[in-house]
Design a protein around this motif. Structure first.
Motif, mmCIF file in Angstrom:
data_model
loop_
_atom_site.group_PDB
_atom_site.id
_atom_site.type_symbol
_atom_site.label_atom_id
_atom_site.label_comp_id
_atom_site.label_asym_id
_atom_site.label_seq_id
_atom_site.Cartn_x
_atom_site.Cartn_y
_atom_site.Cartn_z
ATOM 1 N N GLY A 106 0.795 -1.223 0.000
ATOM 2 C CA GLY A 106 0.000 0.000 0.000
ATOM 3 C C GLY A 106 0.826 1.271 0.000
ATOM 4 N N ARG A 107 2.104 1.154 0.254
ATOM 5 C CA ARG A 107 2.967 2.337 0.211
ATOM 6 C C ARG A 107 3.324 2.668 -1.237
ATOM 7 N NH1 ARG A 107 7.865 1.440 4.177
ATOM 8 N NH2 ARG A 107 8.052 -0.448 2.899
ATOM 9 N N ILE A 108 3.896 3.846 -1.443
ATOM 10 C CA ILE A 108 4.141 4.294 -2.813
ATOM 11 C C ILE A 108 5.611 4.652 -3.060
ATOM 12 C CG2 ILE A 108 1.795 5.188 -3.118
ATOM 13 C CD1 ILE A 108 2.996 8.023 -2.710
ATOM 14 N N ILE A 109 5.980 4.565 -4.326
ATOM 15 C CA ILE A 109 7.230 5.116 -4.842
ATOM 16 C C ILE A 109 6.832 6.136 -5.897
ATOM 17 C CG2 ILE A 109 9.298 4.639 -6.208
ATOM 18 C CD1 ILE A 109 9.291 1.817 -4.978
ATOM 19 N N LEU A 110 7.382 7.328 -5.814
ATOM 20 C CA LEU A 110 7.059 8.338 -6.810
ATOM 21 C C LEU A 110 7.851 8.067 -8.090
ATOM 22 C CD1 LEU A 110 6.956 11.609 -4.685
ATOM 23 C CD2 LEU A 110 5.036 10.253 -5.526
ATOM 24 N N VAL A 111 7.152 8.168 -9.220
ATOM 25 C CA VAL A 111 7.767 7.879 -10.514
ATOM 26 C C VAL A 111 7.577 9.082 -11.434
ATOM 27 C CG1 VAL A 111 7.712 6.405 -12.559
ATOM 28 C CG2 VAL A 111 7.368 5.405 -10.291
ATOM 29 N N ASN A 112 8.696 9.637 -11.885
ATOM 30 C CA ASN A 112 8.644 10.683 -12.901
ATOM 31 C C ASN A 112 8.596 9.987 -14.254
ATOM 32 O OD1 ASN A 112 9.074 12.734 -14.766
ATOM 33 N ND2 ASN A 112 10.524 13.834 -13.465
ATOM 34 N N ARG A 113 7.420 9.959 -14.850
ATOM 35 C CA ARG A 113 7.208 9.168 -16.066
ATOM 36 C C ARG A 113 7.718 9.876 -17.311
ATOM 37 N NH1 ARG A 113 1.141 7.327 -16.215
ATOM 38 N NH2 ARG A 113 2.004 6.096 -17.941
ATOM 39 N N HIS A 136 6.178 -2.854 -14.780
ATOM 40 C CA HIS A 136 7.596 -2.960 -14.409
ATOM 41 C C HIS A 136 8.288 -1.830 -15.155
ATOM 42 C CE1 HIS A 136 11.492 -5.013 -13.570
ATOM 43 N NE2 HIS A 136 11.839 -4.397 -14.697
ATOM 44 N N VAL A 137 8.823 -0.850 -14.424
ATOM 45 C CA VAL A 137 9.397 0.339 -15.056
ATOM 46 C C VAL A 137 10.861 0.490 -14.654
ATOM 47 C CG1 VAL A 137 7.238 1.592 -15.319
ATOM 48 C CG2 VAL A 137 8.476 1.749 -13.159
ATOM 49 N N THR A 138 11.647 1.045 -15.572
ATOM 50 C CA THR A 138 13.085 1.212 -15.346
ATOM 51 C C THR A 138 13.486 2.662 -15.586
ATOM 52 O OG1 THR A 138 13.534 0.591 -17.646
ATOM 53 C CG2 THR A 138 13.625 -1.164 -15.992
ATOM 54 N N GLY A 139 14.525 3.060 -14.897
ATOM 55 C CA GLY A 139 15.039 4.423 -15.043
ATOM 56 C C GLY A 139 16.239 4.630 -14.145
ATOM 57 N N VAL A 140 16.340 5.836 -13.592
ATOM 58 C CA VAL A 140 17.449 6.145 -12.687
ATOM 59 C C VAL A 140 16.896 6.736 -11.399
ATOM 60 C CG1 VAL A 140 19.151 6.495 -14.517
ATOM 61 C CG2 VAL A 140 17.786 8.445 -13.724
ATOM 62 N N GLU A 187 13.829 5.994 -21.640
ATOM 63 C CA GLU A 187 13.126 6.301 -22.881
ATOM 64 C C GLU A 187 12.284 5.139 -23.416
ATOM 65 O OE1 GLU A 187 16.164 9.578 -24.813
ATOM 66 O OE2 GLU A 187 16.476 7.441 -25.265
ATOM 67 N N THR A 188 12.042 4.145 -22.598
ATOM 68 C CA THR A 188 11.210 3.025 -23.044
ATOM 69 C C THR A 188 9.875 3.538 -23.570
ATOM 70 O OG1 THR A 188 12.220 1.542 -21.416
ATOM 71 C CG2 THR A 188 10.096 0.886 -22.333
ATOM 72 N N GLU A 189 9.486 3.083 -24.755
ATOM 73 C CA GLU A 189 8.250 3.556 -25.380
ATOM 74 C C GLU A 189 7.035 3.126 -24.569
ATOM 75 O OE1 GLU A 189 6.025 3.398 -29.753
ATOM 76 O OE2 GLU A 189 8.005 2.467 -29.456
ATOM 77 N N VAL A 190 6.068 4.014 -24.478
ATOM 78 C CA VAL A 190 4.849 3.747 -23.718
ATOM 79 C C VAL A 190 3.642 3.860 -24.643
ATOM 80 C CG1 VAL A 190 5.842 4.565 -21.554
ATOM 81 C CG2 VAL A 190 4.653 6.181 -23.040
ATOM 82 N N PRO A 191 2.501 3.262 -24.278
ATOM 83 C CA PRO A 191 1.303 3.347 -25.109
ATOM 84 C C PRO A 191 0.893 4.802 -25.355
ATOM 85 C CG PRO A 191 1.023 1.677 -23.410
ATOM 86 C CD PRO A 191 2.301 2.390 -23.100
ATOM 87 N N GLY A 192 0.604 5.119 -26.604
ATOM 88 C CA GLY A 192 0.172 6.471 -26.940
ATOM 89 C C GLY A 192 1.304 7.465 -27.095
ATOM 90 N N GLY A 193 2.527 7.084 -26.706
ATOM 91 C CA GLY A 193 3.679 7.967 -26.876
ATOM 92 C C GLY A 193 3.879 8.998 -25.795
ATOM 93 N N LEU A 194 2.944 9.112 -24.843
ATOM 94 C CA LEU A 194 3.074 10.058 -23.742
ATOM 95 C C LEU A 194 2.867 9.333 -22.426
ATOM 96 C CD1 LEU A 194 1.014 13.137 -25.083
ATOM 97 C CD2 LEU A 194 3.512 12.931 -24.951
ATOM 98 N N ILE A 196 6.836 11.228 -22.412
ATOM 99 C CA ILE A 196 8.107 10.932 -23.070
ATOM 100 C C ILE A 196 9.186 10.831 -21.992
ATOM 101 C CG2 ILE A 196 9.813 11.723 -24.731
ATOM 102 C CD1 ILE A 196 7.540 13.272 -26.111
ATOM 103 N N GLY A 197 9.683 9.612 -21.772
ATOM 104 C CA GLY A 197 10.682 9.399 -20.729
ATOM 105 C C GLY A 197 12.076 9.854 -21.144
ATOM 106 N N GLY A 198 13.032 9.518 -20.308
ATOM 107 C CA GLY A 198 14.427 9.874 -20.595
ATOM 108 C C GLY A 198 14.744 11.334 -20.365
ATOM 109 N N GLN A 199 14.077 11.961 -19.399
ATOM 110 C CA GLN A 199 14.295 13.385 -19.142
ATOM 111 C C GLN A 199 15.396 13.642 -18.112
ATOM 112 O OE1 GLN A 199 12.639 15.553 -21.150
ATOM 113 N NE2 GLN A 199 11.905 13.626 -22.028
ATOM 114 N N ALA A 200 15.949 12.583 -17.535
ATOM 115 C CA ALA A 200 17.034 12.762 -16.566
ATOM 116 C C ALA A 200 18.247 13.360 -17.260
ATOM 117 C CB ALA A 200 17.400 11.425 -15.917
ATOM 118 N N LYS A 201 18.827 14.385 -16.680
ATOM 119 C CA LYS A 201 19.948 15.086 -17.289
ATOM 120 C C LYS A 201 21.266 14.440 -16.880
ATOM 121 C CE LYS A 201 17.563 19.542 -17.672
ATOM 122 N NZ LYS A 201 17.573 20.967 -17.293
ATOM 123 N N VAL A 202 21.560 13.320 -17.551
ATOM 124 C CA VAL A 202 22.847 12.675 -17.313
ATOM 125 C C VAL A 202 23.960 13.542 -17.893
ATOM 126 C CG1 VAL A 202 24.235 10.616 -17.751
ATOM 127 C CG2 VAL A 202 21.790 10.400 -17.287
#
Length: 246
Positions: A106-113, A136-140, A187-194, A196-202
């Protein structure tokens, strides 16, 4: 008679000396910034390229974990979307969509999609983004943010957030945080295209070498001007006097 040259005054020597010290100091500071920035970029790349780990839960935030590749699983609480305002992409204005990801307990993790254009703020305009099944989502990993002096205050009532305050966002969602890290998706593609991931400024802007060259060039120019100015020949007053008498 030998040509006479002008001699710099003490005041001018002091002024030029101080200016030279300042210019060389600024150039050296920019070189230090260059090495620091490059090290930071290399560290972010190295963290992002490691095998993904589960988002750490029930643990204190470790600054060295920033930009570590990670993954999470759960269900999106689509009715609790948060809008991180004033975010641009390729010159277009929009926002970044942060959605709580509910865990089994029931707890949450915040995800910047990712990024969404302003015209698609209303979820009804992007129904494919409202994923109901477990994901199942991946990122940084990203660290909690503190307000920068130039940023407006977050407005939970208007759902306008200007920095990621994980505690306040969780409270506004009516849920308990499982982790004080938040996950910024790749940047994994998502349904509908929105969104748009990959916004982390590496990658980060790294113009410090150009700045250093500029400061060192100004210092060199100052030296050259100083030398040539004070080695310029002076008119021989005696010759001038004779010339006038004639």
């Amino acid at each position: 008679m030998p040509l006479l040259t002008s001699r710099p005054s003490l005041a001018m020597k002091i002024c030029v000396g101080l200016s030279l010290v300042i210019l060389l100091g600024l150039g050296t500071w920019q070189m230090d910034r260059l090495f620091w920035k490059q090290g930071l970029i290399d560290q972010r790349h190295a963290q992002a390229e490691l095998p993904p780990i589960p988002v750490p839960v029930d643990t204190a935030v470790d600054p060295d974990m920033a930009f570590r590749a990670a993954f999470a699983e759960g269900r999106y609480l689509n009715d609790q979307e948060k809008y991180l305002m004033a975010r641009t992409r390729r010159g277009n204005v929009g926002f970044q969509l942060i959605t709580p990801l509910e865990q089994e307990d029931g707890r949450i993790i915040l995800v910047n999609r990712g990024w969404v254009p302003t015209d698609y703020r209303d979820p009804k305009t992007r129904p494919e983004s409202l994923i109901e099944e477990p994901v199942h989502v991946t990122g940084v990993l990203r660290l909690p943010k503190t307000k920068h002096w130039a940023q407006p205050e977050n407005d939970a009532l208007a759902n306008q957030w200007f920095y990621v305050d994980v505690d306040h966002m969780a409270e506004d969602s009516g849920a308990e945080l499982a982790s004080r890290y938040y996950l910024e998706l790749d940047e994994t593609e998502v349904p509908g295209g929105l969104p748009i991931g990959g916004q982390a400024k590496v990658e980060l802007p790294n113009n410090h070498l150009e700045y250093a060259i500029t400061w060192y060039s100004l210092a060199l120019s100052l030296i050259v001007i100083f030398v040539f100015y004070h080695r310029r020949p002076l008119e021989n007053k005696e010759d001038n006097s004779n010339g006038n008498a004639a």
